[in-house]
Design an enzyme around this catalytic site. Structure first.
Site, PDB file in Angstrom:
ATOM      1  CG  ASP A 142      -2.034   0.981   1.156  1.00 22.21           C
ATOM      2  OD1 ASP A 142      -1.957   1.892   0.310  1.00 22.21           O
ATOM      3  OD2 ASP A 142      -2.988   0.854   1.942  1.00 22.21           O
ATOM      4  CG  ASP A 194      -3.081   3.763  -3.190  1.00 24.52           C
ATOM      5  OD1 ASP A 194      -4.099   3.074  -3.365  1.00 24.52           O
ATOM      6  OD2 ASP A 194      -2.898   4.463  -2.192  1.00 24.52           O
ATOM      7  CD  GLU A 195      -5.239  -0.486  -0.939  1.00 18.41           C
ATOM      8  OE1 GLU A 195      -5.584  -1.621  -0.566  1.00 18.41           O
ATOM      9  OE2 GLU A 195      -5.955   0.512  -0.814  1.00 18.41           O
TER      10      GLU A 195
END
Length: 411
Positions: free
Chosen positions: A9, A104-105
């Site tokens: 993350d 974003d993960e």
DNA sequence: TCTGGGGTCCTAGGACCC
DNA sequence: TCTGGGGTCCTAGGACCC
């Protein structure tokens, strides 16, 4: 051999990308606001801003009250997408099994001979290092045997941390974990649990699952298991087929100007149609969302006996719904298409002339840039807020009589 | 100057068919 | 006349996620 799940993350992603690019922002509280008419919401904020209690999703107004010296930066979506792609390329050097969970993960599934704590830590650190070397961005890594626990772990060690929870440690790990840390338990559910006297996951275990199921339905049963640290162990490599395509827009100011509302709806329909054609999908359900000035919302959906992905069908049908509901000032308009199928699988609504026109329009926009050519109804909005910009338009009808263009007969 | 935008999934009620 | 029940599809709204 042991299968493990790593959750990566990125830390304060949008804000960190901006800080990495602009040295003047480093070490400062930064708000990244959306690219919208009312720059009213914080899409992401830097850790320097988080220290003051600022969170993404908060209004800029509220954020500035907490942190008056914050620097506000307008978001650059293309930049974030590009950075995201580079990050996922790096993740793929560690394993083929990478699930892109959001911009974003990501989850990685890795099989190891040696799953000792030291070895897992070494793995996590090497992923973090590879990302940092390529992007100058930090991330947090959660490592466990399922996605739920890995995700909770990465959240707990933010920023720039690494946390390993081995299978045998899960009961202890969950025992004193506040329930709202569990993905799937949002503010409403947390509130209901508080009313039951439940604050920590460990307390959930002492209550029979049947009671949870009775009180909250399927969701209740699911969260009962999540609170024990059970979770999905499968990493989905292929992105699933989309279920809907939609766009919405909060207007500069609340309005009942029907010409403006139609012009915005036309633009949104155009955006939805373009994306569907680009990805080769069609759909047969239209959902119109309106939010009024008093913040009450309204959605209306309609299913059609044919499939479509052209701007005009979306617009005409959505506008015929909208006109009936425009009785007070409107804040937000949204339009989505559902019932998504691959285009070639469906007998799509055919209009050869229109298809040719759309194909030409899409090609021109692809070559010369977005909005080189667009439906002329969109001009009203463009002229109102950006009267100087030169535009070209193709005709859905006459520009000067927008409100009379509303379909006598929806297609 | 309170409250963005992109999604997914679930629920409950109603229509309709057998 | 009134009345059952299962299955499916559609619709509106809400919770949740990033």
């Amino acid at each position: 051999m042991k299968k493990i799940i790593v959750h990566i993350d990125m830390d304060a992603f949008f804000a960190s990308v901006e800080q990495a690019l602009n040295p003047l922002l480093k070490g400062k509280p930064v708000f990244v606001s959306g690219n919208t008419a009312r720059d009213s919401v914080i899409a992401a904020c830097s850790y320097e801003a988080k220290k003051y209690g600022v969170k993404s999703g908060m209004s800029v107004y509220e954020g500035l009250n907490l942190c008056p010296n914050a620097v506000i930066v307008k978001g650059n979506p293309e930049r974030y997408i590009d950075t995201s792609k580079r990050i996922f390329n790096i993740l793929q050097t560690f394993t083929e099994k990478v699930e892109l969970y959001s911009i974003d993960e990501g989850f990685l599934e890795i099989t190891l001979d040696d799953d000792s704590y030291e070895n897992l830590e070494k793995l996590g650190l090497s992923i973090k290092k590879a990302i940092y070397e390529e992007t100058s961005l930090t991330c947090s890594a959660g490592i466990s045997c399922n996605k739920t626990v890995a995700k909770i772990a990465s959240d707990l060690c933010k920023p720039d941390g690494i946390m390993i929870v081995k299978e045998e440690q899960i009961p202890e790990f969950m025992e004193n974990l506040p329930v709202e840390k569990v993905p799937g338990i949002g503010p409403r559910m947390a509130e209901s649990l508080t009313l039951m006297g439940i604050e920590f996951c460990g307390q959930v275990r002492k209550i029979p699952v049947s009671l949870f199921k009775k009180k909250f339905g399927i969701k209740g049963e699911e969260i009962w298991y999540l609170c024990q640290g059970f979770g999905d162990t499968s990493v989905t490599v292929q992105s699933p087929q989309p279920k809907s395509f939609g766009h919405s827009y909060t207007l500069m100011e609340d309005t009942d100007d029907i010409d403006l509302l139609l012009s915005v709806l036309c633009r949104l329909s155009h955006q939805v149609g373009m994306r569907m054609r680009q990805e080769d999908y069609c759909g047969n359900v239209i959902v119109l969302t309106l939010r009024y000035s008093d913040f009450t919302s309204f959605t209306k959906r309609k299913t059609y006996p044919f499939w479509f992905n052209d701007d005009q069908t979306i617009f005409r049908n959505a506008s015929s719904i909208m006109i009936e509901e425009c009785f007070k000032k409107i804040r937000l308009i949204g339009v989505s298409v559902l019932g998504i199928q691959r285009k070639y699988q469906m007998s799509i609504f055919r209009n050869e002339k229109r298809e040719k026109m759309l194909k030409a329009m899409d090609s021109i926009n692809k070559i010369y840039g977005r909005d080189t050519i667009f439906p002329c109804l969109m001009l009203y909005e463009k002229m109102k807020y950006n009267p100087v910009k030169k535009t070209h338009a193709f005709m859905f009808g006459e520009l000067k009589k927008i409100s009379t263009l509303i379909p006598e007969q929806p297609v």
